[in-house]
Design an enzyme around this catalytic site. Structure first.
Site, short mmCIF file in Angstrom:
data_model
loop_
_atom_site.label_atom_id
_atom_site.label_comp_id
_atom_site.label_asym_id
_atom_site.label_seq_id
_atom_site.Cartn_x
_atom_site.Cartn_y
_atom_site.Cartn_z
N HIS A 108 8.51 -11.79 -24.76
CA HIS A 108 7.67 -10.97 -25.63
C HIS A 108 7.76 -9.51 -25.19
O HIS A 108 7.67 -9.21 -24.00
CB HIS A 108 6.22 -11.44 -25.58
CG HIS A 108 5.26 -10.49 -26.25
ND1 HIS A 108 4.26 -9.83 -25.57
CD2 HIS A 108 5.16 -10.11 -27.55
CE1 HIS A 108 3.59 -9.07 -26.43
NE2 HIS A 108 4.11 -9.23 -27.63
N SER A 109 7.98 -8.61 -26.15
CA SER A 109 7.95 -7.18 -25.90
C SER A 109 8.90 -6.81 -24.75
O SER A 109 10.10 -7.11 -24.82
CB SER A 109 6.50 -6.77 -25.60
OG SER A 109 6.33 -5.38 -25.70
N PHE A 110 8.41 -6.20 -23.67
CA PHE A 110 9.28 -5.83 -22.56
C PHE A 110 9.98 -7.04 -21.96
O PHE A 110 11.12 -6.95 -21.50
CB PHE A 110 8.45 -5.11 -21.48
CG PHE A 110 9.23 -4.72 -20.26
CD1 PHE A 110 10.12 -3.66 -20.31
CD2 PHE A 110 9.08 -5.42 -19.07
CE1 PHE A 110 10.86 -3.30 -19.17
CE2 PHE A 110 9.81 -5.06 -17.94
CZ PHE A 110 10.69 -4.00 -17.99
N GLY A 144 11.22 -9.46 -23.58
CA GLY A 144 12.40 -9.71 -24.39
C GLY A 144 13.55 -8.79 -24.02
O GLY A 144 14.72 -9.19 -24.03
N THR A 181 10.36 -7.91 -30.40
CA THR A 181 11.08 -7.08 -29.45
C THR A 181 12.56 -7.13 -29.76
O THR A 181 12.99 -7.83 -30.69
CB THR A 181 10.81 -7.56 -28.01
OG1 THR A 181 11.40 -6.65 -27.08
CG2 THR A 181 11.39 -8.96 -27.77
#
Length: 336
Positions: free
Chosen positions: A130-132, A134, A156
């Site tokens: 998730h997000s960073f 990814g 992401t």
């Protein structure tokens, strides 16, 4: 702590499994089997484990300043015959902070993934980030392509595209260095807050996170002291763009061509489109990366959009669980 982990191939790493069959008394976690601490040269990496260790492994990577509890509401909805490991990045959650003087750069987190994977003796596995997380998972998948079977990206991209950022890159690096040195030189103690003050402050600074999910993240992201709670994350961690390795379009294409993984990108319709929130209305970077993934990976790339914000996997996990479950169980993917 003096590390034992590397020396790869000479001395086996130290792994301790704790709280077997644990369930949190405050927020029950369905199917959680154990917590793990993995020895590393600066201390330990903490992780949560779900499912049988005989099942196909899935490594779950949380976002910037989040922790492994990011997946508490999603994993119980996923196929039960997989083995899920959600790790806390260094300086986050229950993992040790980096040693003094060592900065938090993206590449360091990629190395952490390799440490965990080698310690668990995985030969091939899937990544859900998730997000960073990814971005870290994407870079790992390009660097160690033979290791990753499937890559799931939750709101992401697999790499941070150097899109209209060239003139800012040196500024980011400078600010990261200045912030780290300032924090290391500071004698200011951690701010102590009551549980309610901590919750309200967290919600104010994280508008995409609902109250229940905020409690989950704070449960693993705070430490109890005599007069209240303090954030347990390392204060040297600054804004994400200060630590991310941005890549050019040509480098992105080169990296994507190295992938041997099937890729699922789930975009939250009200999620983030840019690591710098002031540019969040600009969707060009997403569209460009999506086109490159589609062009290079062809039927190995799957893209879908779901209603929800950047934390849809926590706030409404049922909106993504079916898509992820089908992807994990699938063989050859059909392009959407």
């Amino acid at each position: 702590m003096s590390g034992s982990l590397w020396d790869l191939g000479t001395k086996p790493p130290s792994i301790s499994i704790v709280n077997q069959g644990c369930e949190s008394p405050d927020v029950p976690i369905k199917g959680l089997t154990s917590e793990m601490k993995l020895a590393v040269p600066w201390g330990h990496i903490a992780a949560k484990l779900w499912g049988s260790q005989q099942g196909p492994p899935v490594l779950c990577l949380h976002g910037w300043l989040d922790n492994a509890n990011s997946f508490d509401r999603l994993i119980p909805l996923l196929p039960k015959d997989f083995h899920y490991v959600a790790m806390d990045f260094g300086g986050h959650g229950l993992s040790s902070h980096y040693s003094p003087g060592l900065p938090y750069y993206q590449q360091n987190f990629v190395i952490e993934v390799q440490r965990v994977v080698a310690a668990l003796k995985w030969n091939r596995f899937s990544i859900m980030g998730h997000s960073f997380g990814g971005i870290v998972g994407g870079m790992y998948s390009c660097t160690f392509p033979e290791m990753v079977d499937k890559l799931i990206l939750l709101d992401t991209l697999p790499c941070a595209l150097d899109y209209k950022e060239s003139e800012n890159l040196l500024t980011y690096k400078r600010r990261m260095i200045e912030h780290m040195l300032q924090i290391e030189a500071s004698q200011k103690p951690q701010r102590v807050l009551s549980p309610e003050e901590m919750l309200q402050g967290f919600l104010k600074n994280n508008s995409h996170v609902g109250e229940e999910c905020a409690r989950l993240l704070l449960q693993r992201g705070t430490t109890q002291v005599a007069t209240g709670l303090v954030l347990s994350r390392d204060r040297r961690i600054s804004l994400p763009e200060h630590s991310i390795d941005f890549v050019s379009r040509d480098l992105l294409v080169h990296f994507i061509r190295k992938l041997q993984a099937h890729v699922l990108l789930i975009k939250a319709m009200q999620g983030f489109y840019n690591v710098r929130r002031e540019n969040d209305a600009d969707k060009e970077a997403l569209n460009l990366v999506k086109d490159i993934l589609k062009s290079v990976l062809k039927e190995w790339f799957q893209y879908t959009e779901v209603p929800g914000n950047h934390y849809v996997h926590m706030n409404q996990p049922q909106r993504v669980a079916g898509i992820i479950g089908s992807f994990l169980k699938s063989g050859t993917l059909n392009q959407l």
